[in-house]
Every structure is written in C-alpha cells, then in structure tokens.
Design an enzyme around this catalytic site. Structure first.
Site, mmCIF file in Angstrom:
data_model
loop_
_atom_site.group_PDB
_atom_site.id
_atom_site.type_symbol
_atom_site.label_atom_id
_atom_site.label_comp_id
_atom_site.label_asym_id
_atom_site.label_seq_id
_atom_site.Cartn_x
_atom_site.Cartn_y
_atom_site.Cartn_z
ATOM 1 N N ASN A 214 0.958 -1.112 -0.073
ATOM 2 C CA ASN A 214 -0.032 -0.037 -0.011
ATOM 3 C C ASN A 214 0.789 1.298 -0.180
ATOM 4 O O ASN A 214 2.106 1.219 0.041
ATOM 5 C CB ASN A 214 -0.985 0.131 1.321
ATOM 6 N N GLU A 217 3.414 1.570 3.060
ATOM 7 C CA GLU A 217 4.445 0.742 3.057
ATOM 8 C C GLU A 217 5.333 1.227 1.999
ATOM 9 O O GLU A 217 6.798 1.050 2.401
ATOM 10 C CB GLU A 217 3.928 -0.426 2.836
ATOM 11 N N ASP A 282 -6.184 -8.619 1.138
ATOM 12 C CA ASP A 282 -5.957 -9.886 0.993
ATOM 13 C C ASP A 282 -6.793 -10.474 0.040
ATOM 14 O O ASP A 282 -6.331 -11.306 -0.896
ATOM 15 C CB ASP A 282 -6.537 -10.639 2.359
#
Length: 318
Positions: A214, A217, A282
């Site tokens: 993301n 990060e 996920d």
C-alpha cells in the site's frame, strides 16, 4: 517522457474463459497465518474498576486472517489452495484448523511450533462499534528448526503448482531463508509470484511477478513521500524493487499498476458502504495470484498509433 496511462477493458468472453480456468488452478500461499476473533455484545455501563465500558458478550465468531484469509479467498474462486504457515500448539491453533476446514482448506502444510503462540487478533464490539482490539502474537523470527520444517513443507506444496502468493505481516514466519527458498522454487518451476510485503523484508523479492504494497508501506521503504502525479515516481520505485510489476493499493482511491515496460494503469475504486474493511487487500492478492495462474497478464504497451487517456481500467487478460 510521461509514461502512458492506459484504458483497456477485458472482453466478456475472455473474462468468462479466465474465470473458468481459475477454478482448475493450484495456488500456494505462504506467510503469516492468523486467527481473527470477534466478540460482540452490549455495553450499557462503565466499570467501577476503571473508566472503561463493560461489554456483556453475546456472540463469539472466528475467521481466518493474514495468509490464511488470502488462502480462503483463493479457495473461494474455486481454485485449489495449499497454505504453508506456522501455528502454535494451543487452542487458538485448533480453532484456526477448524476454520481452514470450514473454508475447504487442508492443513497438510501447516507447521506446529510448540513454543510459539498462534497469532490472533480479538476485536470487541458493542452496537456495531469496535471498542478494543487485543493482539496475541510474537514477532520473533521462527527458530531454525521450524524454519527447516517450513521450507520442507513449502517444497512439498510447490509440486505441480501454478502460482505462489507470499503474504508477509512481519510476524516472523517469512525469514530471509524462507523467502529465498520460496523465490528459488518458484523460479525453478517457472510460476508467477505475487507478494504482499511488509517493511522488514521489502527488498527481498527481486524477480517477483507482482509486488503489492500500500502507499504507506512503499513510502516508508523508499524513505520519502510519493508524488503520484510525477511521472517518474512509481517507475523509479519499480526499478529499486527489481520486480516485474508494481501494484500500489490506495484505499478509497483504488490502485495503480506499473508494469516493467513502465506503463501506468489506474484502477478506480467503486464506493460501497461496508461494516469492516479488514482483509480487503487480502482479497486483491488472492484474485491477482489466481488470475495470473490461469493465464492472465498485466496490460502490455499499446501500439504507437494508440492515444493514451487519463482514465484507465486494468485488463489482466493478455
């Protein structure tokens, strides 16, 4: 030179073919498996012991989290999924196994580390409002013995596989040695690799097919705020990571895909009212990995006569 920002749509017949093929694929998911616990009840008074609400719990629900949730999403497509992960020899580990069975997932490649707790996250809610989250976990790397057991389980799971998904939550399962083994086996078997990274091993996945951080990060790893309007920002990050494709998730703003030929595609989000956004990333990871296994590919550079547009949709259909 400004990279092309493309708009490509997958033909309906190609999409239907891809979805049918996804059902027959074999996917390995390796990483940090977790157990999500949801306690729901009423909070109608304040504790006399401290200024906190007292929750009378009415329901308890378990769900798969982390790499286990990715595996459940792969299984939901109809594909065969083999989860390679570490759990503890404890009640939460037993509950996680039970949830795997509920989601048509075998536990053949689960390694039990007796001295290690099963990672769990307990969310306490009252009237739809989350009051507290309790994390029971360790972030210490797995022991060398567990590392060897996990590597052996990974080798077995990777037999006749179609794709590898690596799910890192910095909980100690993915050590440098495990990552190197996973990448080497995938390369030897010529299967695509999708990585959902965390900071500790961010630059350990050179050669990955799709790398999916993301924004926070990626900015943390690059040590600078990303100016997504600058044409060189994401291609530069792609080069530093050494991966084929960078898929950057932006929450409510959708996603951005940067391919190895430096083509940029923006994938808009569709607004929905949801109760809990946990695990949304996920789901993306699972579907990308399964689609790649079925023969999908990121959009390729269009012909020179094609005129780029500022709006785009990803095709994953090459």
């Amino acid at each position: 030179m400004t990279p092309l920002v493309t708009e490509t749509r997958l033909p309906r017949d190609r999409l239907e073919t891809l979805l049918r093929k996804m059902v027959s694929q074999r996917i390995v998911v390796v990483g940090d498996a977790m157990l999500d616990i949801y306690l729901s009840g009423e909070a109608e008074r304040i504790s006399p012991e401290a200024p906190v609400p007292v929750v009378t719990v009415h329901t308890r629900r378990y769900a798969l989290g982390g790499a286990a949730n990715v595996a459940a999403n792969v299984a939901a497509t109809g594909a065969e999924c083999r989860l390679v992960a570490v759990i503890g020899d404890d009640a939460r580990g037993d509950s996680l196994r039970g949830e795997l069975a509920q989601n048509r997932l075998a536990d053949d490649h689960i390694v039990v580390a007796a001295a290690r707790p099963t990672t769990s996250k307990t969310r306490v809610t009252a009237r739809g409002q989350q009051l507290v989250r309790i994390d029971e976990e360790t972030e210490e790397p797995i022991t060398p013995r567990t590392e060897e057991q996990l590597a052996a389980a990974l080798e077995r799971a990777m037999a006749n596989v179609d794709a590898l998904v690596v799910e890192d939550y910095n909980k100690g399962t993915l050590t440098q040695a495990v990552i190197e083994r996973a990448m080497a086996v995938a390369q030897r078997r010529s299967v695509p690799v999708v990585v959902d990274p965390k900071f500790k091993h961010f630059f350990a996945y050179r050669g990955a097919t799709v790398f999916k951080p993301n924004r926070r990060e990626l900015e943390q790893a690059m040590g600078a705020t990303l100016d997504l309007a600058h044409p060189d920002a994401l291609p530069t990050s792609l080069g530093k990571l050494g991966v084929d494709n960078l898929l950057l998730t932006l929450g409510g703003e959708g996603m951005v895909l940067v391919t190895k030929d430096q083509q940029i595609s923006r994938i808009p989000a569709m607004a929905r009212e949801v109760f809990d956004v946990s695990g949304a990333g996920d789901t993306v990871t699972a579907w990308v990995g399964t689609a790649l296994a079925a023969g999908a590919s990121p959009p390729s550079r269009p012909p020179r006569s094609w005129r780029p547009t500022r709006r785009c949709m990803i095709s994953w259909g090459g």
